[in-house]
Design an enzyme around this catalytic site. Structure first.
Site, PDB file in Angstrom:
ATOM      1  CG  ASP A  33      46.869  30.655  39.816  1.00 11.70           C
ATOM      2  OD1 ASP A  33      45.932  30.257  39.933  1.00 11.70           O
ATOM      3  OD2 ASP A  33      47.680  31.689  40.415  1.00 11.70           O
ATOM      4  CG  ASP A  52      49.697  39.290  36.517  1.00  8.42           C
ATOM      5  OD1 ASP A  52      48.428  39.333  36.597  1.00  8.42           O
ATOM      6  OD2 ASP A  52      50.428  40.342  36.955  1.00  8.42           O
ATOM      7  CB  VAL A  53      44.619  37.257  34.257  1.00  8.62           C
ATOM      8  CG1 VAL A  53      44.539  35.854  33.934  1.00  8.62           C
ATOM      9  CG2 VAL A  53      44.218  37.549  35.501  1.00  8.62           C
ATOM     10  CB  SER A 130      30.811  37.102  43.089  1.00 17.08           C
ATOM     11  OG  SER A 130      30.277  36.883  44.151  1.00 17.08           O
ATOM     12  CE1 TYR A 145      35.615  39.271  44.329  1.00 11.72           C
ATOM     13  CE2 TYR A 145      33.453  38.977  45.178  1.00 11.72           C
ATOM     14  CZ  TYR A 145      34.706  38.629  44.678  1.00 11.72           C
ATOM     15  OH  TYR A 145      34.564  37.278  44.366  1.00 11.72           O
ATOM     16  CE  LYS A 149      34.738  38.153  40.878  1.00 13.43           C
ATOM     17  NZ  LYS A 149      35.429  37.040  40.083  1.00 13.43           N
TER      18      LYS A 149
HETATM   19  N1  LIG Z   1      35.192  31.030  47.074  1.00 17.98           N
HETATM   20  C1  LIG Z   1      33.963  31.598  47.151  1.00 17.98           C
HETATM   21  O1  LIG Z   1      33.390  31.696  48.146  1.00 17.98           O
HETATM   22  C2  LIG Z   1      33.862  32.359  45.930  1.00 17.98           C
HETATM   23  C3  LIG Z   1      32.622  32.942  45.856  1.00 17.98           C
HETATM   24  C4  LIG Z   1      32.097  33.664  44.555  1.00 17.98           C
HETATM   25  C5  LIG Z   1      32.986  33.995  43.701  1.00 17.98           C
HETATM   26  N2  LIG Z   1      34.321  33.505  43.787  1.00 17.98           N
HETATM   27  C6  LIG Z   1      35.273  33.720  42.669  1.00 17.98           C
HETATM   28  O2  LIG Z   1      35.577  32.420  42.197  1.00 17.98           O
HETATM   29  C7  LIG Z   1      37.156  32.601  41.514  1.00 17.98           C
HETATM   30  C8  LIG Z   1      38.071  31.519  42.263  1.00 17.98           C
HETATM   31  O3  LIG Z   1      38.008  31.723  43.563  1.00 17.98           O
HETATM   32  P1  LIG Z   1      38.676  30.853  44.917  1.00 17.98           P
HETATM   33  O4  LIG Z   1      37.947  30.819  45.956  1.00 17.98           O
HETATM   34  O5  LIG Z   1      38.806  29.676  44.247  1.00 17.98           O
HETATM   35  O6  LIG Z   1      39.644  31.673  45.293  1.00 17.98           O
HETATM   36  P2  LIG Z   1      41.452  31.122  45.154  1.00 17.98           P
HETATM   37  O7  LIG Z   1      42.165  32.341  45.836  1.00 17.98           O
HETATM   38  O8  LIG Z   1      41.646  29.981  45.783  1.00 17.98           O
HETATM   39  O9  LIG Z   1      41.840  31.147  43.812  1.00 17.98           O
HETATM   40  C9  LIG Z   1      41.829  32.372  42.996  1.00 17.98           C
HETATM   41  C10 LIG Z   1      43.272  31.862  41.958  1.00 17.98           C
HETATM   42  O10 LIG Z   1      43.267  33.019  40.977  1.00 17.98           O
HETATM   43  C11 LIG Z   1      44.901  33.231  41.222  1.00 17.98           C
HETATM   44  N3  LIG Z   1      44.795  34.754  40.812  1.00 17.98           N
HETATM   45  C12 LIG Z   1      44.925  35.708  41.471  1.00 17.98           C
HETATM   46  N4  LIG Z   1      45.226  36.727  40.840  1.00 17.98           N
HETATM   47  C13 LIG Z   1      45.828  36.375  39.671  1.00 17.98           C
HETATM   48  C14 LIG Z   1      46.425  37.248  38.295  1.00 17.98           C
HETATM   49  N5  LIG Z   1      46.619  38.428  38.446  1.00 17.98           N
HETATM   50  N6  LIG Z   1      46.671  36.288  37.512  1.00 17.98           N
HETATM   51  C15 LIG Z   1      46.562  34.931  37.532  1.00 17.98           C
HETATM   52  N7  LIG Z   1      46.002  34.255  38.432  1.00 17.98           N
HETATM   53  C16 LIG Z   1      45.586  35.113  39.465  1.00 17.98           C
HETATM   54  C17 LIG Z   1      45.245  32.901  42.666  1.00 17.98           C
HETATM   55  O11 LIG Z   1      46.532  32.830  42.487  1.00 17.98           O
HETATM   56  C18 LIG Z   1      44.520  31.848  42.919  1.00 17.98           C
HETATM   57  O12 LIG Z   1      45.230  30.580  42.398  1.00 17.98           O
HETATM   58  C19 LIG Z   1      37.240  33.904  41.739  1.00 17.98           C
HETATM   59  O13 LIG Z   1      37.198  34.716  40.603  1.00 17.98           O
HETATM   60  C20 LIG Z   1      36.412  34.340  42.952  1.00 17.98           C
HETATM   61  O14 LIG Z   1      36.261  35.912  42.998  1.00 17.98           O
HETATM   62  C21 LIG Z   1      34.574  32.774  44.883  1.00 17.98           C
END
Ligand SMILES: NC(=O)c1ccc[n+]([C@@H]2O[C@H](COP(=O)([O-])OP(=O)(O)OC[C@H]3O[C@@H](n4cnc5c(N)ncnc54)[C@H](O)[C@@H]3O)[C@@H](O)[C@H]2O)c1
Length: 253
Positions: A33, A52-53, A130, A145, A149
């Site tokens: 992360d 950082d991805v 998503s 976004y 996705k």
């Molecule tokens: N929470 C929802 O309702 C939801 C719905 C659909 C899809 N998603 C997808 O699920 C995934 C996780 O979401 P979440 O809700 O757990 O969010 P979150 O923000 O809690 O987790 C996302 C993580 O990605 C990390 N991150 C961001 N940019 C980064 C980078 N450049 N390099 C490395 N790490 C990075 C952040 O630090 C964070 O820890 C995401 O891809 C999000 O788009 C979430």
């Protein structure tokens, strides 16, 4: 779930929940992360590697370090993502567009290209799309976004055919709104979205709330041997939301 798992975006939310589940079951997982882990460092069996991805080289280095810690690599769950800037298309800047694509789509590409050579005996990869990458394009200002996705879905379907020769399966989960997760960081302040009238035309068909545990269960299945004949699929964890569309933008009179 799997013996040697790397989770990008593993410091919080869905990614952290997957890491916790694996560790609770006695497996080994490394969380990658950008941000500091959310209290996970204290969990036995969890290593954290900063990554950082959006940086292709850095992701390669981080994956190699993680595989070194695990003694190999069987499975990757790519959760790293962000909502990014929400703005009307005509106000979204090229830089804002690029930032959202960089994390959600380029980041997945960087992760997969770094992981495959490390999966000597084959493996399984799951990405995170998503409902906004399926048939529900109802987030006002969410064009970047949604494209990222939806692109991830096309990536998984295309790569599944190609990666089969390495014995690598690749699938995606597509969650709807997941309760209890922190609001994804969105730059809502910079743009006025009032112009984009949003009318909800349908709620999710199944009553109740989708939780991180529901997404973990889907990831867990796709990474497991139970899914050994499944590749190139997208598993919606959205209580049926994507079947209804979920909402629409009203045409202005
Ligand atoms: N929470 C929802 O309702 C939801 C719905 C659909 C899809 N998603 C997808 O699920 C995934 C996780 O979401 P979440 O809700 O757990 O969010 P979150 O923000 O809690 O987790 C996302 C993580 O990605 C990390 N991150 C961001 N940019 C980064 C980078 N450049 N390099 C490395 N790490 C990075 C952040 O630090 C964070 O820890 C995401 O891809 C999000 O788009 C979430």
């Amino acid at each position: 779930m799997s013996r040697r798992l790397v989770v990008t975006g593993g410091a919080s939310g869905i990614g952290a929940a997957v890491v916790r589940t694996v560790v609770a079951e006695g497996g080994r997982a490394v969380a990658l992360d950008l941000a500091d882990p959310d209290g996970m460092a204290a969990l036995e069996g969890v290593d954290f590697v900063r990554c950082d991805v959006t940086d292709a080289g850095g992701t390669q280095t981080a994956l190699a370090e993680a595989a070194g810690l695990l003694g190999g690599l069987d499975a990757v769950y790519a959760a790293a993502g962000m909502l990014g800037t929400m703005a009307p298309v005509e106000h979204l800047t090229p830089e804002e567009w690029r930032d959202t694509l960089a994390v959600n789509l380029d980041g997945f590409f960087h992760t997969v290209r770094a992981a495959v050579p490390l999966m000597g005996a084959g493996g399984a990869i799951v990405g995170t799309s998503s409902v906004h990458g399926l048939r529900t394009f109802a987030a006002p200002g969410g064009v970047a976004y949604g494209v990222a996705k939806a692109g991830l879905v096309a990536f998984v379907q295309t790569a599944a055919v190609e990666l089969a020769r390495h014995g690598v399966r690749i699938n995606a989960v597509a969650p709807g709104k997941v309760g209890g997760t922190r609001l994804l960081t969105a730059n809502l302040g910079a743009h006025d979205l009032d112009d984009l009238e949003h009318e909800r035309i349908a709620d999710v068909p199944l009553a109740g709330e989708t939780t991180t545990a529901d997404v973990v269960a889907a990831v867990r299945f796709l990474l497991s041997d139970q899914a050994r004949r499944i590749t190139g699929t997208v598993l919606a964890v959205d209580a049926g939301q994507s079947l209804l569309g979920g909402g629409m933008l009203k045409a202005r009179p």
